[in-house]
Design a protein around this motif. Structure first.
Motif, PDB file in Angstrom:
ATOM      1  N   LEU A 137       0.861  -1.186   0.000  1.00 28.00           N
ATOM      2  CA  LEU A 137       0.000   0.000   0.000  1.00 28.00           C
ATOM      3  C   LEU A 137       0.894   1.231   0.000  1.00 28.00           C
ATOM      4  O   LEU A 137       1.803   1.330   0.815  1.00 28.00           O
ATOM      5  CB  LEU A 137      -0.882   0.047   1.245  1.00 28.00           C
ATOM      6  CG  LEU A 137      -1.893  -1.058   1.442  1.00 28.00           C
ATOM      7  CD1 LEU A 137      -2.591  -0.884   2.782  1.00 28.00           C
ATOM      8  CD2 LEU A 137      -2.908  -1.066   0.326  1.00 28.00           C
ATOM      9  N   ARG A 138       0.628   2.150  -0.898  1.00 33.76           N
ATOM     10  CA  ARG A 138       1.342   3.424  -0.928  1.00 33.76           C
ATOM     11  C   ARG A 138       0.327   4.552  -0.919  1.00 33.76           C
ATOM     12  O   ARG A 138      -0.748   4.424  -1.485  1.00 33.76           O
ATOM     13  CB  ARG A 138       2.175   3.567  -2.204  1.00 33.76           C
ATOM     14  CG  ARG A 138       3.301   2.619  -2.323  1.00 33.76           C
ATOM     15  CD  ARG A 138       4.109   2.886  -3.593  1.00 33.76           C
ATOM     16  NE  ARG A 138       4.921   1.756  -3.930  1.00 33.76           N
ATOM     17  CZ  ARG A 138       6.079   1.450  -3.360  1.00 33.76           C
ATOM     18  NH1 ARG A 138       6.560   2.214  -2.428  1.00 33.76           N
ATOM     19  NH2 ARG A 138       6.745   0.386  -3.723  1.00 33.76           N
ATOM     20  N   LEU A 139       0.697   5.645  -0.309  1.00 28.46           N
ATOM     21  CA  LEU A 139      -0.069   6.871  -0.401  1.00 28.46           C
ATOM     22  C   LEU A 139       0.777   7.830  -1.223  1.00 28.46           C
ATOM     23  O   LEU A 139       1.840   8.271  -0.783  1.00 28.46           O
ATOM     24  CB  LEU A 139      -0.366   7.440   0.985  1.00 28.46           C
ATOM     25  CG  LEU A 139      -1.293   6.592   1.838  1.00 28.46           C
ATOM     26  CD1 LEU A 139      -1.435   7.203   3.234  1.00 28.46           C
ATOM     27  CD2 LEU A 139      -2.658   6.443   1.192  1.00 28.46           C
ATOM     28  N   VAL A 140       0.335   8.105  -2.423  1.00 27.12           N
ATOM     29  CA  VAL A 140       1.099   8.930  -3.356  1.00 27.12           C
ATOM     30  C   VAL A 140       0.852  10.398  -3.027  1.00 27.12           C
ATOM     31  O   VAL A 140      -0.290  10.827  -2.887  1.00 27.12           O
ATOM     32  CB  VAL A 140       0.681   8.609  -4.810  1.00 27.12           C
ATOM     33  CG1 VAL A 140       1.474   9.446  -5.801  1.00 27.12           C
ATOM     34  CG2 VAL A 140       0.843   7.117  -5.083  1.00 27.12           C
ATOM     35  N   ARG A 175       6.624  -1.593   7.511  1.00 24.58           N
ATOM     36  CA  ARG A 175       6.808  -0.291   6.863  1.00 24.58           C
ATOM     37  C   ARG A 175       8.107  -0.360   6.092  1.00 24.58           C
ATOM     38  O   ARG A 175       9.135  -0.760   6.621  1.00 24.58           O
ATOM     39  CB  ARG A 175       6.862   0.800   7.928  1.00 24.58           C
ATOM     40  CG  ARG A 175       6.835   2.172   7.362  1.00 24.58           C
ATOM     41  CD  ARG A 175       5.583   2.882   7.833  1.00 24.58           C
ATOM     42  NE  ARG A 175       5.574   4.249   7.381  1.00 24.58           N
ATOM     43  CZ  ARG A 175       5.333   5.269   8.152  1.00 24.58           C
ATOM     44  NH1 ARG A 175       5.091   5.079   9.430  1.00 24.58           N
ATOM     45  NH2 ARG A 175       5.311   6.472   7.663  1.00 24.58           N
ATOM     46  N   ASP A 176       8.078   0.020   4.837  1.00 23.91           N
ATOM     47  CA  ASP A 176       9.245  -0.096   3.973  1.00 23.91           C
ATOM     48  C   ASP A 176       9.599   1.285   3.423  1.00 23.91           C
ATOM     49  O   ASP A 176       8.731   1.996   2.930  1.00 23.91           O
ATOM     50  CB  ASP A 176       8.940  -1.065   2.827  1.00 23.91           C
ATOM     51  CG  ASP A 176      10.172  -1.444   2.037  1.00 23.91           C
ATOM     52  OD1 ASP A 176      11.273  -1.452   2.619  1.00 23.91           O
ATOM     53  OD2 ASP A 176      10.024  -1.734   0.840  1.00 23.91           O
ATOM     54  N   THR A 182      10.483   7.107  -0.604  1.00 21.63           N
ATOM     55  CA  THR A 182       9.239   6.427  -0.931  1.00 21.63           C
ATOM     56  C   THR A 182       8.891   5.554   0.261  1.00 21.63           C
ATOM     57  O   THR A 182       9.723   4.817   0.764  1.00 21.63           O
ATOM     58  CB  THR A 182       9.416   5.570  -2.200  1.00 21.63           C
ATOM     59  OG1 THR A 182       9.831   6.412  -3.246  1.00 21.63           O
ATOM     60  CG2 THR A 182       8.142   4.870  -2.569  1.00 21.63           C
ATOM     61  N   ASP A 183       7.682   5.638   0.693  1.00 19.14           N
ATOM     62  CA  ASP A 183       7.257   4.986   1.917  1.00 19.14           C
ATOM     63  C   ASP A 183       6.046   4.122   1.593  1.00 19.14           C
ATOM     64  O   ASP A 183       5.142   4.566   0.893  1.00 19.14           O
ATOM     65  CB  ASP A 183       6.875   6.090   2.910  1.00 19.14           C
ATOM     66  CG  ASP A 183       6.896   5.665   4.351  1.00 19.14           C
ATOM     67  OD1 ASP A 183       7.194   4.498   4.634  1.00 19.14           O
ATOM     68  OD2 ASP A 183       6.598   6.519   5.186  1.00 19.14           O
ATOM     69  N   CYS A 184       6.039   2.890   2.063  1.00 21.78           N
ATOM     70  CA  CYS A 184       4.886   2.035   1.808  1.00 21.78           C
ATOM     71  C   CYS A 184       4.701   1.062   2.961  1.00 21.78           C
ATOM     72  O   CYS A 184       5.573   0.887   3.795  1.00 21.78           O
ATOM     73  CB  CYS A 184       5.041   1.280   0.489  1.00 21.78           C
ATOM     74  SG  CYS A 184       6.349   0.050   0.480  1.00 21.78           S
ATOM     75  N   LEU A 185       3.531   0.460   3.000  1.00 20.38           N
ATOM     76  CA  LEU A 185       3.243  -0.613   3.936  1.00 20.38           C
ATOM     77  C   LEU A 185       3.204  -1.906   3.139  1.00 20.38           C
ATOM     78  O   LEU A 185       2.561  -1.978   2.098  1.00 20.38           O
ATOM     79  CB  LEU A 185       1.877  -0.405   4.607  1.00 20.38           C
ATOM     80  CG  LEU A 185       1.705   0.819   5.481  1.00 20.38           C
ATOM     81  CD1 LEU A 185       0.268   0.881   6.005  1.00 20.38           C
ATOM     82  CD2 LEU A 185       2.688   0.810   6.636  1.00 20.38           C
ATOM     83  N   GLN A 186       3.904  -2.906   3.620  1.00 15.65           N
ATOM     84  CA  GLN A 186       3.876  -4.212   2.963  1.00 15.65           C
ATOM     85  C   GLN A 186       3.407  -5.237   3.975  1.00 15.65           C
ATOM     86  O   GLN A 186       3.794  -5.193   5.139  1.00 15.65           O
ATOM     87  CB  GLN A 186       5.258  -4.593   2.456  1.00 15.65           C
ATOM     88  CG  GLN A 186       5.734  -3.743   1.327  1.00 15.65           C
ATOM     89  CD  GLN A 186       7.043  -4.247   0.760  1.00 15.65           C
ATOM     90  OE1 GLN A 186       7.844  -4.858   1.450  1.00 15.65           O
ATOM     91  NE2 GLN A 186       7.254  -3.975  -0.502  1.00 15.65           N
TER      92      GLN A 186
END
Length: 123
Positions: free
Chosen positions: A5-8, A35-36, A49-53
């Motif tokens: 999941l990313r929030l752009v 959190r990646d 760049t921040d995302c949840l995996q």
């Protein structure tokens, strides 16, 4: 299956709020959410760049989708449309490692429609 999941174009704390929201969902508490952080590409401006995996069992995809719908509704009215981040959902666990599904939406109505269909697209 592995989901990213990313929030752009989100604010620095927005992904943390989403992560807390998902972790508060009782049915998702046993799902490992990671959190990646990845460096920006050359020429990109901004933060990492921040995302949840997370790896999620197919039976919990609908729970995750409903939790995301609830999150999106709770945040949508608090800011103008042009300031809302886009939600990008990627399935990354195809047998050959390629991305099978990538969805990116920013308006609440489309986000809700897409998230309602998410479980069937990831089966």
């Amino acid at each position: 299956m592995q989901i990213t999941l990313r929030l752009v174009d989100a604010g620095a704390d927005e992904l943390g709020v989403l992560e807390d929201w998902l972790r508060s969902e009782r049915a998702l508490r046993r799902v490992l959410i990671r959190r990646d952080y990845a460096p920006t590409r050359p020429g990109d401006m901004g933060l990492l760049t921040d995302c949840l995996q997370f790896v999620i069992d197919a039976g919990l995809v609908s729970v995750m989708a409903q939790s995301l719908i609830d999150y999106w509704r709770s945040r949508a009215d608090s800011r103008p449309a042009e300031d809302r981040p886009a939600l990008r959902i990627e399935r990354v666990d195809a047998p050959d490692g390629t991305r099978v599904v990538t969805i990116e939406v920013s308006d609440p109505e489309t986000a809700e429609a897409v998230l309602r269909e998410l479980p069937s697209t990831l089966e």
